[in-house]
Scaffold this motif. Structure first.
Motif, PDB file in Angstrom:
ATOM      1  N   ALA A  72       0.854  -1.190   0.000  1.00  0.00           N
ATOM      2  CA  ALA A  72       0.000   0.000   0.000  1.00  0.00           C
ATOM      3  C   ALA A  72       0.888   1.238   0.000  1.00  0.00           C
ATOM      4  O   ALA A  72       1.659   1.451   0.933  1.00  0.00           O
ATOM      5  CB  ALA A  72      -0.915  -0.006   1.220  1.00  0.00           C
ATOM      6  N   VAL A  73       0.783   2.033  -1.042  1.00  0.00           N
ATOM      7  CA  VAL A  73       1.633   3.215  -1.204  1.00  0.00           C
ATOM      8  C   VAL A  73       0.813   4.463  -0.905  1.00  0.00           C
ATOM      9  O   VAL A  73      -0.242   4.687  -1.508  1.00  0.00           O
ATOM     10  CB  VAL A  73       2.215   3.274  -2.630  1.00  0.00           C
ATOM     11  CG1 VAL A  73       3.058   4.532  -2.818  1.00  0.00           C
ATOM     12  CG2 VAL A  73       3.038   2.026  -2.927  1.00  0.00           C
ATOM     13  N   ASP A  96       2.148  -4.307   3.534  1.00  0.00           N
ATOM     14  CA  ASP A  96       3.276  -3.420   3.819  1.00  0.00           C
ATOM     15  C   ASP A  96       2.896  -2.023   3.372  1.00  0.00           C
ATOM     16  O   ASP A  96       2.496  -1.826   2.211  1.00  0.00           O
ATOM     17  CB  ASP A  96       4.533  -3.866   3.064  1.00  0.00           C
ATOM     18  CG  ASP A  96       5.005  -5.236   3.497  1.00  0.00           C
ATOM     19  OD1 ASP A  96       4.900  -5.549   4.702  1.00  0.00           O
ATOM     20  OD2 ASP A  96       5.481  -6.005   2.628  1.00  0.00           O
ATOM     21  N   VAL A  97       3.008  -1.053   4.265  1.00  0.00           N
ATOM     22  CA  VAL A  97       2.678   0.333   3.934  1.00  0.00           C
ATOM     23  C   VAL A  97       3.970   1.074   3.594  1.00  0.00           C
ATOM     24  O   VAL A  97       4.904   1.118   4.399  1.00  0.00           O
ATOM     25  CB  VAL A  97       1.940   1.027   5.096  1.00  0.00           C
ATOM     26  CG1 VAL A  97       1.595   2.463   4.722  1.00  0.00           C
ATOM     27  CG2 VAL A  97       0.676   0.252   5.465  1.00  0.00           C
ATOM     28  N   ILE A  98       4.004   1.646   2.400  1.00  0.00           N
ATOM     29  CA  ILE A  98       5.159   2.402   1.928  1.00  0.00           C
ATOM     30  C   ILE A  98       4.786   3.880   1.903  1.00  0.00           C
ATOM     31  O   ILE A  98       3.837   4.266   1.222  1.00  0.00           O
ATOM     32  CB  ILE A  98       5.577   1.956   0.505  1.00  0.00           C
ATOM     33  CG1 ILE A  98       5.847   0.450   0.463  1.00  0.00           C
ATOM     34  CG2 ILE A  98       6.790   2.756   0.021  1.00  0.00           C
ATOM     35  CD1 ILE A  98       6.969  -0.022   1.328  1.00  0.00           C
ATOM     36  N   CYS A 105       8.883   6.566  -5.327  1.00  0.00           N
ATOM     37  CA  CYS A 105       9.069   5.599  -4.246  1.00  0.00           C
ATOM     38  C   CYS A 105       8.899   4.147  -4.707  1.00  0.00           C
ATOM     39  O   CYS A 105       9.119   3.214  -3.925  1.00  0.00           O
ATOM     40  CB  CYS A 105       8.102   5.896  -3.102  1.00  0.00           C
ATOM     41  SG  CYS A 105       6.381   5.569  -3.506  1.00  0.00           S
ATOM     42  N   LEU A 106       8.524   3.949  -5.973  1.00  0.00           N
ATOM     43  CA  LEU A 106       8.297   2.588  -6.455  1.00  0.00           C
ATOM     44  C   LEU A 106       9.598   1.893  -6.846  1.00  0.00           C
ATOM     45  O   LEU A 106       9.663   0.668  -6.882  1.00  0.00           O
ATOM     46  CB  LEU A 106       7.347   2.608  -7.665  1.00  0.00           C
ATOM     47  CG  LEU A 106       5.980   3.265  -7.437  1.00  0.00           C
ATOM     48  CD1 LEU A 106       5.180   3.274  -8.722  1.00  0.00           C
ATOM     49  CD2 LEU A 106       5.216   2.559  -6.323  1.00  0.00           C
ATOM     50  N   TYR A 134       7.260  -2.732 -13.936  1.00  0.00           N
ATOM     51  CA  TYR A 134       7.389  -3.711 -12.854  1.00  0.00           C
ATOM     52  C   TYR A 134       6.318  -4.793 -12.886  1.00  0.00           C
ATOM     53  O   TYR A 134       6.499  -5.859 -12.295  1.00  0.00           O
ATOM     54  CB  TYR A 134       7.332  -2.995 -11.506  1.00  0.00           C
ATOM     55  CG  TYR A 134       8.442  -1.997 -11.298  1.00  0.00           C
ATOM     56  CD1 TYR A 134       9.753  -2.421 -11.100  1.00  0.00           C
ATOM     57  CD2 TYR A 134       8.192  -0.632 -11.316  1.00  0.00           C
ATOM     58  CE1 TYR A 134      10.787  -1.509 -10.910  1.00  0.00           C
ATOM     59  CE2 TYR A 134       9.206   0.290 -11.140  1.00  0.00           C
ATOM     60  CZ  TYR A 134      10.501  -0.151 -10.940  1.00  0.00           C
ATOM     61  OH  TYR A 134      11.519   0.750 -10.768  1.00  0.00           O
ATOM     62  N   LEU A 135       5.214  -4.518 -13.556  1.00  0.00           N
ATOM     63  CA  LEU A 135       4.104  -5.474 -13.583  1.00  0.00           C
ATOM     64  C   LEU A 135       4.549  -6.770 -14.260  1.00  0.00           C
ATOM     65  O   LEU A 135       5.128  -6.752 -15.338  1.00  0.00           O
ATOM     66  CB  LEU A 135       2.914  -4.867 -14.333  1.00  0.00           C
ATOM     67  CG  LEU A 135       1.625  -5.679 -14.370  1.00  0.00           C
ATOM     68  CD1 LEU A 135       1.046  -5.876 -12.973  1.00  0.00           C
ATOM     69  CD2 LEU A 135       0.602  -4.995 -15.288  1.00  0.00           C
TER      70      LEU A 135
END
Length: 200
Positions: A72-73, A96-98, A105-106, A134-135
Motif C-alpha cells: 500500500a503506497v 506493507d505500507v510504503i 518511491c516505487l 514492474y508489472l
C-alpha cells in the motif's frame, strides 16, 4: 485469511467499519467491489495499491490473498498510519505500507506485482508508465478516474503501453439513506474504472 470483524469470504466490507480521517478519500463499498472484481485476484497475488488512502482496498485484498502480499503506497504519513490502523483493526498482517510519492518511491520495491490498483492522482500517467515496467507478465492493472481529465490521461497511457484486453466501465450507484423521517435514494459519485492486461 479471515477477520473477526468481517468473517466472510466475500469482499464488500461496509464503509462504517473502517476508521477514517476527515478529508481523506475512501473507495465506497460498491465501487470497491467493482475494483476488486476487475483485479481478478488469486490467493498468492502480490498487489500494489497506489494512492491507498484509507486502506480499504489494501484490507480487502489482504483478506482475499492470504498467501499474497499487498504493498500500500501513500504519500502522507498520517494517512499511512490510518492504513496501518485499519489493517490492525481487521487483523490483516500481509500488508506493507510504503510512505512516499509515486512514482519515485516505487523504484527498488522487492515484490513485483501481479496486480496493480491505481486510484487517481495528478501524476497518474507517470505512475502508470512506471508501474508497467514492474508489472509481471499476464499481470493486470486497474485504474480509476473521477473526472474526464484523468480518464483521458489513463486512456492515453493504456494506448501508449499497448495494454491488452482493456475494459472500461462507469459506476452508477444509488444508496437508500434516511433523511429526516423519509428515506431517499442518494447517488454515489460516478467513477470510471479502466482495466487491462500485460501479455508479456
Amino acid at each position: 485469511m479471515s477477520s473477526p470483524l468481517w468473517p466472510y469470504i466475500t469482499p464488500g466490507i461496509p464503509d462504517d467499519l473502517f476508521e477514517r480521517l476527515p478529508g481523506i478519500p475512501m473507495s465506497k463499498r460498491e465501487v470497491r467491489l467493482l475494483l476488486i472484481s476487475y483485479l481478478r485476484l488469486q490467493p498468492d497475488c502480490i498487489v500494489w495499491d497506489i494512492g491507498a488512502g484509507t486502506g480499504t482496498i489494501a484490507v480487502e485484498t489482504g483478506l482475499l490473498c492470504p498467501q499474497g502480499r499487498i504493498i500500500a503506497v501513500e504519500r502522507d504519513g498520517e494517512v499511512a498510519n490510518l492504513i496501518r490502523t485499519n489493517c490492525d483493526r481487521f487483523g490483516v498482517t500481509n500488508v506493507d505500507v510504503i510512505e512516499g510519492n509515486a512514482p519515485d518511491c516505487l523504484h527498488g520495491l522487492k515484490n513485483l506485482p501481479h496486480r496493480v490498483c491505481l486510484e487517481g492522482g495528478k501524476a497518474i500517467k507517470d505512475i502508470l508508465v512506471t508501474v508497467w515496467q514492474y508489472l509481471q507478465p499476464q499481470g493486470r492493472i486497474v485504474a480509476t478516474a473521477s473526472n474526464l481529465e484523468t480518464l483521458y490521461l489513463i486512456s492515453e497511457g493504456f494506448a501508449q503501453l499497448q495494454v491488452r484486453n482493456v475494459e472500461v466501465v462507469q459506476s452508477s450507484i444509488n444508496r437508500l439513506e434516511s433523511r429526516g423521517r423519509s428515506q431517499s435514494l442518494v447517488a454515489i459519485d460516478p467513477m470510471f474504472i479502466l482495466s487491462g492486461e500485460k501479455i508479456s
